[in-house]
Write a protein that holds these residues in place. Structure first.
Motif, mmCIF file in Angstrom:
data_model
loop_
_atom_site.group_PDB
_atom_site.id
_atom_site.type_symbol
_atom_site.label_atom_id
_atom_site.label_comp_id
_atom_site.label_asym_id
_atom_site.label_seq_id
_atom_site.Cartn_x
_atom_site.Cartn_y
_atom_site.Cartn_z
ATOM 1 N N LEU A 81 0.819 -1.215 0.000
ATOM 2 C CA LEU A 81 0.000 0.000 0.000
ATOM 3 C C LEU A 81 0.852 1.264 0.000
ATOM 4 O O LEU A 81 0.422 2.310 -0.498
ATOM 5 C CB LEU A 81 -0.932 -0.007 1.210
ATOM 6 N N LEU A 82 2.061 1.188 0.577
ATOM 7 C CA LEU A 82 2.930 2.351 0.599
ATOM 8 C C LEU A 82 3.716 2.513 -0.695
ATOM 9 O O LEU A 82 4.477 3.475 -0.849
ATOM 10 C CB LEU A 82 3.898 2.270 1.787
ATOM 11 N N GLY A 83 3.583 1.550 -1.597
ATOM 12 C CA GLY A 83 4.195 1.676 -2.910
ATOM 13 C C GLY A 83 5.642 1.255 -2.972
ATOM 14 O O GLY A 83 6.346 1.612 -3.928
ATOM 15 N N PHE A 84 6.098 0.466 -1.974
ATOM 16 C CA PHE A 84 7.470 -0.007 -2.048
ATOM 17 C C PHE A 84 7.592 -1.109 -3.104
ATOM 18 O O PHE A 84 6.618 -1.785 -3.447
ATOM 19 C CB PHE A 84 7.933 -0.541 -0.688
ATOM 20 N N ARG A 85 8.843 -1.271 -3.615
ATOM 21 C CA ARG A 85 9.049 -2.247 -4.665
ATOM 22 C C ARG A 85 8.740 -3.647 -4.139
ATOM 23 O O ARG A 85 9.213 -4.039 -3.085
ATOM 24 C CB ARG A 85 10.494 -2.169 -5.174
ATOM 25 N N GLU A 86 7.982 -4.401 -4.904
ATOM 26 C CA GLU A 86 7.606 -5.766 -4.507
ATOM 27 C C GLU A 86 8.671 -6.735 -5.011
ATOM 28 O O GLU A 86 8.938 -6.812 -6.204
ATOM 29 C CB GLU A 86 6.242 -6.119 -5.122
ATOM 30 N N ALA A 124 -3.799 -6.908 -2.140
ATOM 31 C CA ALA A 124 -3.317 -5.584 -1.763
ATOM 32 C C ALA A 124 -2.656 -4.889 -2.954
ATOM 33 O O ALA A 124 -2.809 -3.668 -3.151
ATOM 34 C CB ALA A 124 -2.337 -5.700 -0.599
ATOM 35 N N ALA A 125 -1.904 -5.652 -3.766
ATOM 36 C CA ALA A 125 -1.260 -5.054 -4.951
ATOM 37 C C ALA A 125 -2.300 -4.574 -5.949
ATOM 38 O O ALA A 125 -2.162 -3.488 -6.547
ATOM 39 C CB ALA A 125 -0.326 -6.096 -5.583
ATOM 40 N N LEU A 126 -3.364 -5.366 -6.165
ATOM 41 C CA LEU A 126 -4.422 -4.946 -7.098
ATOM 42 C C LEU A 126 -5.182 -3.749 -6.558
ATOM 43 O O LEU A 126 -5.639 -2.883 -7.327
ATOM 44 C CB LEU A 126 -5.377 -6.118 -7.342
ATOM 45 N N PHE A 127 -5.347 -3.680 -5.240
ATOM 46 C CA PHE A 127 -6.045 -2.534 -4.662
ATOM 47 C C PHE A 127 -5.219 -1.255 -4.861
ATOM 48 O O PHE A 127 -5.769 -0.186 -5.120
ATOM 49 C CB PHE A 127 -6.286 -2.778 -3.175
#
Length: 406
Positions: A81-86, A124-127
């Motif tokens: 959710l914070l946009g860190f690299r997955e 969470a990634a799709l959200f």
């Protein structure tokens, strides 16, 4: 769903856990701080906090595997959710926690936790980015959660197999020691029974023959030599049987261990003759076609007859006894009776080893033995022993015991 109890871990294991978690924490911070598209390395305190919580919670993964897995997944969702690299490095606490669940629980539970973790992280990634449904990172998340579940299940199965093998080995060792003790105890009982039968019978005969010698020495001196010869023969027979029995105590590989013939029903006529010389008249009858017995059953039959007739001479007041051998296709019935007092009496008392030994001998070859007073007076011993075929018995000839009166 059961969770296996964690083994006790020493200080060295705790130190290794702390070092491993610290290395994982550093790698997670580096993975979350590196921006490949911008070619920059930016340390953000939110990434450090999330990595610290997710990584150091792994120190309790063996005691609380599900709680630690939930904490790691929550930290992974926060990263998304914070946009860190997955990446696998960022989600490494999830991978380790799923592996721990797989090693401590069953396969079904491990697959359920892995599937739930992947579903939550991908959701969470799709959200956060609805258009990222077909990105390789989301597909890879399925593999990075399924892989530790499979590896952990394999490790758990291996540990269970090793534990089962160790338990079987320990059980086999305990059983082997117990069986060895039982064999030693059974051998001691067998030797004690053999010694009792030999000593009790011959000492009783020697005692009776000594009484006869003392009597004829005063009344009929010319028969004293014959009585003393009977004592000599009886004592020699006792020594021979004792020598054979004591040989059982030697090691099986001792070439000096004495060997001798094992007494059987063929020796019954000589036994009856020795009892006649001390004043016990025995009427022997045989019914049915005589059949060979196995060596163990043959010895048991002889010893039972010997002990029963010795008890008649030693404990009873009768001077006559009856021995009946009855053969059927499967059984040999041995009956020893005497005419004691007219009124029924209590079972004869002594050391108690005679009747016990006869019962043990009968049971050792699969037979039974009963001993009781007769309503018309006297005592009766009845033994039933199983017969063996000539092949099993070693091909010996049937014992010829015609009806005789000694």
């Amino acid at each position: 769903m059961a969770v296996n109890n964690a083994r006790k871990r020493g200080p060295r294991s705790a130190v290794r856990d702390v070092l491993g978690v610290s290395v994982l924490f550093v790698l997670s911070v580096i993975g979350a701080s590196f921006l490949p598209h911008e070619h920059r390395f930016v340390v953000r305190w939110s990434a450090v906090l999330l990595a610290g919580i997710g990584c150091f919670a792994l120190l309790w993964r063996r005691r609380f595997p599900f709680a630690v897995a939930a904490c790691a997944v929550c930290c992974g969702v926060a990263f998304q959710l914070l946009g860190f690299r997955e990446s696998p490095v960022v989600t490494s606490p999830v991978i380790v926690s799923v592996y721990s669940v797989a090693t401590l629980t069953d396969r079904r539970t491990a697959l359920g936790v892995a599937s739930a973790s992947a579903a939550v992280l991908i959701g969470a990634a799709l959200f956060h980015d609805p258009g990222s449904g077909l990105q390789p990172d989301n597909v890879g998340m399925l593999a990075w959660t399924a892989l530790p579940a499979a590896v952990g299940d394999g490790v758990r199965s291996r540990r269970a197999y090793v534990t089962a093998v160790e338990e079987r080995a320990e059980h086999a060792e305990r059983t082997r020691e117990q069986e060895a003790r039982q064999r030693v105890a059974a051998e001691r009982v067998r030797i004690a029974r053999e010694l009792h039968d030999v000593v009790a019978h011959h000492i009783a005969l020697i005692n009776a023959q000594a009484g006869v010698a003392a009597h004829v020495g005063q009344q009929q001196p010319d028969q004293l030599v014959a009585a003393l010869k009977d004592i000599q023969e009886t004592s020699r027979s006792a020594l021979d049987e004792l020598r054979v029995t004591v040989g059982l105590l030697r090691q099986s590989g001792d070439c000096e261990a004495p060997r001798g013939p094992i007494p059987g029903l063929e020796e019954v006529p000589a036994l009856l003759a020795s009892l006649e010389r001390v004043g016990l008249d025995v009427l022997c009858t045989c019914h049915g076609a005589t059949q060979p017995l196995a060596p163990a059953a043959d010895l048991a039959a002889y010893r039972i007859i010997q002990e029963a007739l010795t008890n008649v001479r030693k404990h009873g007041s009768a001077d006559k006894a009856r021995l009946c051998l009855s053969y059927t296709p499967r059984w040999l019935t041995i009956t020893v009776e005497d005419d004691g007092p007219t009124l029924p009496q209590e079972p004869r008392q002594g050391t108690g080893h005679g009747l016990i030994g006869m019962r043990e001998r009968a049971a050792s070859v699969g037979g039974t033995l009963t001993a009781q007073t007769r309503p018309e007076g006297g005592f009766a011993v009845i033994a039933e022993l199983p017969l063996r075929s000539a092949t099993t018995a070693g091909g010996g000839a049937p014992h010829a015991l015609p009806e005789v009166r000694t």
